[in-house]
Motif scaffolding. Structure first.
Motif, PDB file in Angstrom:
ATOM      1  N   ASP A  77      13.618 -13.740 -17.052  1.00 61.16           N
ATOM      2  CA  ASP A  77      14.107 -14.823 -18.357  1.00 61.16           C
ATOM      3  C   ASP A  77      13.873 -13.850 -19.702  1.00 61.16           C
ATOM      4  O   ASP A  77      13.921 -15.391 -20.509  1.00 61.16           O
ATOM      5  CB  ASP A  77      13.840 -15.626 -17.547  1.00 61.16           C
ATOM      6  N   LYS A  78      13.590 -13.315 -19.958  1.00 59.85           N
ATOM      7  CA  LYS A  78      12.483 -12.808 -21.250  1.00 59.85           C
ATOM      8  C   LYS A  78      14.351 -13.154 -22.280  1.00 59.85           C
ATOM      9  O   LYS A  78      15.130 -11.513 -21.604  1.00 59.85           O
ATOM     10  CB  LYS A  78      12.026 -12.047 -21.140  1.00 59.85           C
ATOM     11  N   VAL A  79      14.198 -12.795 -23.598  1.00 63.16           N
ATOM     12  CA  VAL A  79      15.856 -12.179 -24.040  1.00 63.16           C
ATOM     13  C   VAL A  79      14.991 -11.431 -24.834  1.00 63.16           C
ATOM     14  O   VAL A  79      14.157 -11.179 -25.764  1.00 63.16           O
ATOM     15  CB  VAL A  79      15.649 -13.177 -25.306  1.00 63.16           C
ATOM     16  N   VAL A  80      15.851 -10.245 -25.464  1.00 64.87           N
ATOM     17  CA  VAL A  80      15.306  -9.188 -25.650  1.00 64.87           C
ATOM     18  C   VAL A  80      16.623  -8.696 -26.552  1.00 64.87           C
ATOM     19  O   VAL A  80      17.660  -8.681 -26.271  1.00 64.87           O
ATOM     20  CB  VAL A  80      15.528  -7.579 -24.440  1.00 64.87           C
ATOM     21  N   ASP A  81      16.050  -8.622 -27.725  1.00 67.20           N
ATOM     22  CA  ASP A  81      17.114  -7.773 -28.927  1.00 67.20           C
ATOM     23  C   ASP A  81      17.731  -6.580 -28.118  1.00 67.20           C
ATOM     24  O   ASP A  81      16.901  -5.439 -28.268  1.00 67.20           O
ATOM     25  CB  ASP A  81      17.194  -7.715 -30.251  1.00 67.20           C
ATOM     26  N   LYS A 137       5.240  -4.025  -9.336  1.00 71.54           N
ATOM     27  CA  LYS A 137       6.802  -3.261 -10.316  1.00 71.54           C
ATOM     28  C   LYS A 137       8.096  -4.616 -10.199  1.00 71.54           C
ATOM     29  O   LYS A 137       8.675  -5.183 -11.098  1.00 71.54           O
ATOM     30  CB  LYS A 137       6.885  -1.699  -9.648  1.00 71.54           C
ATOM     31  N   ARG A 138       8.465  -5.031  -8.696  1.00 69.39           N
ATOM     32  CA  ARG A 138       9.248  -5.656  -8.272  1.00 69.39           C
ATOM     33  C   ARG A 138       9.253  -6.906  -9.333  1.00 69.39           C
ATOM     34  O   ARG A 138       9.619  -7.950  -9.495  1.00 69.39           O
ATOM     35  CB  ARG A 138       9.880  -5.783  -7.014  1.00 69.39           C
ATOM     36  N   SER A 139       7.735  -7.562  -9.026  1.00 68.25           N
ATOM     37  CA  SER A 139       7.101  -8.880  -9.278  1.00 68.25           C
ATOM     38  C   SER A 139       7.310  -8.549 -10.939  1.00 68.25           C
ATOM     39  O   SER A 139       7.278 -10.019 -11.103  1.00 68.25           O
ATOM     40  CB  SER A 139       6.192  -9.284  -8.698  1.00 68.25           C
ATOM     41  N   ILE A 140       6.174  -8.197 -11.196  1.00 65.11           N
ATOM     42  CA  ILE A 140       7.366  -8.030 -13.191  1.00 65.11           C
ATOM     43  C   ILE A 140       8.446  -7.772 -13.359  1.00 65.11           C
ATOM     44  O   ILE A 140       8.717  -8.797 -14.207  1.00 65.11           O
ATOM     45  CB  ILE A 140       6.225  -6.619 -13.546  1.00 65.11           C
ATOM     46  N   ASP A 142       0.477  -9.320 -15.258  1.00 66.13           N
ATOM     47  CA  ASP A 142       0.299  -9.324 -16.715  1.00 66.13           C
ATOM     48  C   ASP A 142      -0.499  -7.444 -16.860  1.00 66.13           C
ATOM     49  O   ASP A 142      -1.850  -8.149 -16.535  1.00 66.13           O
ATOM     50  CB  ASP A 142       0.181 -10.914 -17.525  1.00 66.13           C
ATOM     51  N   GLU A 143       0.195  -7.045 -17.508  1.00 71.65           N
ATOM     52  CA  GLU A 143      -0.779  -5.939 -17.721  1.00 71.65           C
ATOM     53  C   GLU A 143      -1.223  -6.009 -18.569  1.00 71.65           C
ATOM     54  O   GLU A 143      -2.056  -4.905 -19.077  1.00 71.65           O
ATOM     55  CB  GLU A 143       0.723  -5.036 -18.836  1.00 71.65           C
ATOM     56  N   ARG A 144      -1.649  -7.261 -19.824  1.00 66.82           N
ATOM     57  CA  ARG A 144      -2.519  -6.802 -20.814  1.00 66.82           C
ATOM     58  C   ARG A 144      -3.948  -7.803 -20.250  1.00 66.82           C
ATOM     59  O   ARG A 144      -4.702  -7.665 -20.868  1.00 66.82           O
ATOM     60  CB  ARG A 144      -1.950  -8.881 -21.668  1.00 66.82           C
ATOM     61  N   LEU A 181      -3.412  -7.674 -11.502  1.00 67.48           N
ATOM     62  CA  LEU A 181      -3.439  -6.644 -10.772  1.00 67.48           C
ATOM     63  C   LEU A 181      -2.170  -5.856 -11.375  1.00 67.48           C
ATOM     64  O   LEU A 181      -2.121  -4.193 -11.668  1.00 67.48           O
ATOM     65  CB  LEU A 181      -2.027  -7.011  -9.682  1.00 67.48           C
ATOM     66  N   GLY A 182      -2.241  -6.563 -12.960  1.00 64.54           N
ATOM     67  CA  GLY A 182      -1.012  -5.705 -13.590  1.00 64.54           C
ATOM     68  C   GLY A 182      -1.973  -4.493 -14.295  1.00 64.54           C
ATOM     69  O   GLY A 182      -1.003  -3.698 -15.069  1.00 64.54           O
ATOM     70  N   SER A 183      -3.367  -4.292 -14.216  1.00 64.76           N
ATOM     71  CA  SER A 183      -3.743  -3.470 -15.133  1.00 64.76           C
ATOM     72  C   SER A 183      -4.174  -1.837 -14.837  1.00 64.76           C
ATOM     73  O   SER A 183      -4.307  -1.717 -13.208  1.00 64.76           O
ATOM     74  CB  SER A 183      -5.233  -3.862 -15.009  1.00 64.76           C
ATOM     75  N   ASP A 184      -3.663  -0.902 -15.645  1.00 63.62           N
ATOM     76  CA  ASP A 184      -3.748   0.318 -15.127  1.00 63.62           C
ATOM     77  C   ASP A 184      -5.213   1.131 -15.050  1.00 63.62           C
ATOM     78  O   ASP A 184      -5.171   2.458 -13.749  1.00 63.62           O
ATOM     79  CB  ASP A 184      -3.175   1.450 -16.509  1.00 63.62           C
ATOM     80  N   GLU A 185      -5.779  -0.154 -15.656  1.00 62.85           N
ATOM     81  CA  GLU A 185      -7.493   0.808 -14.965  1.00 62.85           C
ATOM     82  C   GLU A 185      -7.784  -0.082 -14.060  1.00 62.85           C
ATOM     83  O   GLU A 185      -7.688  -1.335 -14.072  1.00 62.85           O
ATOM     84  CB  GLU A 185      -8.286   0.285 -16.374  1.00 62.85           C
ATOM     85  N   CYS A 186      -8.607   0.465 -13.355  1.00 64.00           N
ATOM     86  CA  CYS A 186      -8.574  -0.138 -11.718  1.00 64.00           C
ATOM     87  C   CYS A 186     -10.636   0.000 -11.708  1.00 64.00           C
ATOM     88  O   CYS A 186     -11.271   0.620 -12.112  1.00 64.00           O
ATOM     89  CB  CYS A 186      -8.322   0.006 -11.047  1.00 64.00           C
ATOM     90  N   GLY A 187     -10.765  -1.641 -11.018  1.00 58.73           N
ATOM     91  CA  GLY A 187     -12.324  -1.494 -10.709  1.00 58.73           C
ATOM     92  C   GLY A 187     -12.557  -2.895 -10.798  1.00 58.73           C
ATOM     93  O   GLY A 187     -11.940  -3.612 -11.442  1.00 58.73           O
TER      94      GLY A 187
END
Length: 250
Positions: A243-247, A234-237, A144-146, A183-189
Motif C-alpha cells: 500500500d506504499k506509494v512510490v514516485d 520476503k513475501r510478508s515484506i 521490518d529491515e530497520r 526477522l527482517g534483520s540481515d544480521e543474525c543473532g
C-alpha cells in the motif's frame, strides 16, 4: 486461524469451563505439558540457551527474588496445539489464560495490540490452572529491515503487560518473558537486554530476548531448510509494502 467455538465471546466462562470446577479437573495430564525451559531450549541455539539460563531479569520487581531464568521458570509449563485469534485484548487477562491452556491454544492478538502479537499462556508452578498461577510469554514479530541485531527503539517498553491488559492495576504479577523476533534483520543473532533503569522496573519482572534474523544462529529449528523461511519472510515484506506509494520518475 482456528477459532474455538466453545469460547464465549463475552469473556465469561462457558459451559465447558463451568464443568471443570473441581480442582482435580483443572489440570493437564503430565505427558501433555511442555516445560518452558525445554521450549526455549528448542527455540534458541545451544550456546544462546545456555547463556539465557543464567540471565537475570531485564526488569525486576523490588520484592521479587532476583533469580536467573532457569531458577525462576524451572517448574513453568505450556501446552498448545492450535491457535486462537482474539478480537478483544481483555481476553488475554490472567483470569482467562487458563481457559486457553485447557483448550491447548496459543493466542494471536488483534493487529497492533500494545506491541504484542503472540501470547503463550504459562502455568507457573505445578499443574493447577488458576488465575493466580498464570503468566505468559509475550512475543512481538517484526519483518521490518530497520530492526537489526542490536536492540533498537523502545519495543520492549511498549510490551508492558499492564498496558496490554495481562495484569490489572494493583496486581502483584508473576514474572513474564518478552521476546522480539526482528526477522527482517540481515544480521543474525541473540541479544539479552541488560537490567533497565526505567520506572517500569517497579511494576513487573521480565526476562527479555531479542532474536534477529532468520538463521540457525537465531533459531535452533532452522537448518538446511532456511530458504523456505526466507521466502515466506520476503513475501510478508512485499505484502506489507503493497500500500506504499512510490514516485515513478519520468
Amino acid at each position: 486461524m482456528v477459532q474455538d467455538i466453545a469460547w464465549d465471546m463475552s469473556g465469561d466462562m462457558t459451559f465447558r469451563d463451568v464443568a471443570r470446577t473441581r480442582e482435580d479437573r483443572w489440570k493437564i495430564l503430565d505427558h501433555e505439558w511442555v516445560y518452558v525451559r525445554e521450549f526455549i531450549k528448542a527455540l534458541l541455539p545451544p550456546d544462546e540457551y545456555n547463556t539465557f539460563t543464567s540471565t537475570l531479569p531485564a526488569i525486576h520487581l523490588p520484592h521479587d527474588p532476583k533469580a536467573a531464568f532457569e531458577t525462576m521458570f524451572n517448574d513453568s509449563k505450556i501446552w498448545f496445539n492450535h491457535v486462537i485469534k482474539v478480537d478483544r485484548g481483555e481476553k488475554i487477562h490472567v483470569s482467562h489464560l487458563w481457559k486457553f491452556v485447557s483448550r491447548g491454544a496459543m493466542i494471536i492478538c488483534p493487529p497492533g495490540y500494545h506491541g504484542i502479537d503472540i501470547v503463550l499462556p504459562v502455568c507457573f508452578k505445578g499443574n493447577t490452572l488458576a488465575r493466580d498461577n498464570m503468566t505468559a510469554i509475550l512475543i512481538q514479530v517484526k519483518n521490518d529491515e530497520r530492526y537489526r541485531k542490536d536492540v533498537s527503539g523502545d519495543l520492549f517498553e511498549h510490551m508492558d503487560p499492564f498496558d496490554a491488559g495481562l495484569f490489572s492495576n494493583g496486581d502483584e504479577p508473576l514474572p513474564v518473558i518478552r521476546m522480539v523476533f526482528a526477522l527482517g534483520s540481515d544480521e543474525c543473532g541473540i541479544t539479552f537486554p541488560s537490567q533497565e533503569k526505567s520506572g517500569l522496573g517497579g511494576r513487573f519482572t521480565s526476562y527479555d530476548v531479542w532474536c534477529a534474523g532468520l538463521s540457525p544462529s537465531t533459531f535452533a529449528c532452522i537448518g538446511k531448510d532456511r530458504s523456505p523461511y526466507q521466502a515466506v519472510l520476503k513475501r510478508s515484506i512485499q505484502a506489507s509494502n503493497a500500500d506504499k506509494v512510490v514516485d515513478n520518475p519520468r
